[in-house]
Motif scaffolding. Structure first.
Motif, PDB file in Angstrom:
ATOM      1  N   ARG A 185      41.715  40.094  -3.165  1.00  0.00           N
ATOM      2  CA  ARG A 185      40.823  38.906  -3.354  1.00  0.00           C
ATOM      3  C   ARG A 185      41.144  38.357  -4.668  1.00  0.00           C
ATOM      4  NH1 ARG A 185      34.952  41.273  -3.748  1.00  0.00           N
ATOM      5  NH2 ARG A 185      36.045  43.071  -4.536  1.00  0.00           N
ATOM      6  N   GLY A 193      33.889  42.222   0.852  1.00  0.00           N
ATOM      7  CA  GLY A 193      34.235  41.042   0.036  1.00  0.00           C
ATOM      8  C   GLY A 193      33.044  39.874   0.056  1.00  0.00           C
ATOM      9  N   ILE A 194      33.469  38.747  -0.051  1.00  0.00           N
ATOM     10  CA  ILE A 194      32.626  37.831  -0.108  1.00  0.00           C
ATOM     11  C   ILE A 194      32.339  37.089   1.404  1.00  0.00           C
ATOM     12  CG2 ILE A 194      33.147  36.951  -2.401  1.00  0.00           C
ATOM     13  CD1 ILE A 194      34.957  34.804  -1.018  1.00  0.00           C
ATOM     14  N   ASP A 195      31.487  36.290   1.653  1.00  0.00           N
ATOM     15  CA  ASP A 195      31.370  35.678   2.780  1.00  0.00           C
ATOM     16  C   ASP A 195      32.282  34.911   3.736  1.00  0.00           C
ATOM     17  OD1 ASP A 195      28.854  36.646   2.272  1.00  0.00           O
ATOM     18  OD2 ASP A 195      27.840  34.847   2.267  1.00  0.00           O
ATOM     19  N   GLY A 243      26.647  32.868   0.722  1.00  0.00           N
ATOM     20  CA  GLY A 243      27.234  33.331  -0.614  1.00  0.00           C
ATOM     21  C   GLY A 243      28.560  32.481  -0.645  1.00  0.00           C
ATOM     22  N   ALA A 244      29.182  33.103  -1.782  1.00  0.00           N
ATOM     23  CA  ALA A 244      30.482  32.363  -2.102  1.00  0.00           C
ATOM     24  C   ALA A 244      31.472  32.786  -0.986  1.00  0.00           C
ATOM     25  CB  ALA A 244      31.102  33.183  -3.218  1.00  0.00           C
ATOM     26  N   THR A 245      32.385  31.752  -0.644  1.00  0.00           N
ATOM     27  CA  THR A 245      33.505  31.812   0.215  1.00  0.00           C
ATOM     28  C   THR A 245      34.714  31.410  -0.405  1.00  0.00           C
ATOM     29  OG1 THR A 245      33.299  29.469   1.188  1.00  0.00           O
ATOM     30  CG2 THR A 245      31.782  31.245   2.059  1.00  0.00           C
ATOM     31  N   ASP A 246      35.898  31.809   0.552  1.00  0.00           N
ATOM     32  CA  ASP A 246      37.340  31.354  -0.058  1.00  0.00           C
ATOM     33  C   ASP A 246      38.187  31.198   1.238  1.00  0.00           C
ATOM     34  OD1 ASP A 246      39.900  31.409  -0.849  1.00  0.00           O
ATOM     35  OD2 ASP A 246      39.662  33.038  -2.423  1.00  0.00           O
ATOM     36  N   ARG A 300      32.869  43.206   5.431  1.00  0.00           N
ATOM     37  CA  ARG A 300      33.569  41.892   5.560  1.00  0.00           C
ATOM     38  C   ARG A 300      34.685  41.971   6.772  1.00  0.00           C
ATOM     39  NH1 ARG A 300      35.510  36.806   3.689  1.00  0.00           N
ATOM     40  NH2 ARG A 300      37.618  36.684   4.254  1.00  0.00           N
TER      41      ARG A 300
END
Length: 260
Positions: free
Chosen positions: A10, A69-71, A86-89, A115
């Motif tokens: 990440r 991890g994140i969404d 939530g936060a995404t990437d 995730r």
């Protein structure tokens, strides 16, 4: 030879007081040690600007672990963002979805965690609840980020006769819970094989694939105290250790959600 298991990183920033806010790639140590303890060699995969660079690495991997991890950005399953998203990437999403599709097509053993389970489902055309509290109001409290990561929150019911029952050696297993999203609609070829007490989907497998399984909880925090989760990692590494000819096997087209 011990099998090589790829684990995507990440993106974040350093918390070192001497180098604050320095951009880094990282992942939790627990995944690394769970793979190592089971007999594998973990290889961290950075986020690449050019995904074609993965080709040099993928041919050397014996397995893939998609971690928590994140969404996942909902554009990959054709939904608009919920206000509780939530936060995404998207760079991470592109990397992991690409790896999940490759692993499916090339029959590479794959383990999904939290995730990672959601990424596998989305890569195969499934959808997610963007926030359980809002979209599945009868659910338990699954987002227990304020508690130790190995805290047992509920039990998982495992489907009798499933591959997951064989892997775990039990029909009920303890689970921690560190998520606010979960599978809503299963992807093409995905078999749901475990549920939390409230009906939230917690385990999946892909029967067409020689080893593609996933758990919504975090067994990397549980395998030392709970034998079913030790078996989970051991079965994965055993599958990674079996050499096979990696060639595309003709299947029906996979319904993969693409960004609109």
């Amino acid at each position: 030879m011990r099998p090589l298991v790829g684990i995507p990183c990440r993106a974040g920033v350093s918390t070192d007081p001497e180098t604050p806010d320095r951009p880094i790639y990282f992942n939790n140590r627990a995944y690394i040690h769970a793979v190592e303890h089971a007999g594998g060699v973990p290889i961290l995969i950075p986020l690449l600007d050019d995904l074609s660079g993965l080709e040099a690495l993928r041919t050397r991997l014996d397995g893939l672990l998609l971690s928590g991890g994140i969404d996942v950005d909902p554009k990959y399953y054709h939904e608009n963002p919920h206000h509780k998203l939530g936060a995404t990437d998207c760079q991470l999403d592109e990397l992991e979805l690409s790896l999940a599709r490759w692993a499916f097509e090339q029959n590479v053993p794959t383990l999904g965690i939290c995730r990672g389970m959601q990424v596998i489902n989305v890569a195969l055309g499934g959808t997610l609840y963007q926030d359980l509290q809002e979209e599945y109001p009868e659910s338990l409290r699954h987002a227990n980020w304020d508690r130790p990561r190995n805290t047992i929150i509920h039990q998982l019911r495992v489907e009798r006769g499933s591959h997951m029952e064989e892997l775990l050696g039990a029909l009920e297993v303890p689970a921690n819970s560190l998520h606010h999203q979960a599978i809503k609609e299963a992807g093409k070829g995905v078999r749901i094989t475990g549920y939390a007490e409230d009906g939230v989907i917690e385990l999946l497998e892909v029967p067409e694939h020689r080893f593609m399984v996933a758990a919504q909880c975090h067994p990397e925090e549980l395998y030392k105290e709970h034998q079913p989760w030790a078996r989970y990692f051991q079965a994965f590494i055993e599958a990674c250790s079996v050499k096979s000819v990696r060639q595309f096997v003709a299947k029906e087209p996979v319904l993969v959600a693409e960004a609109s």
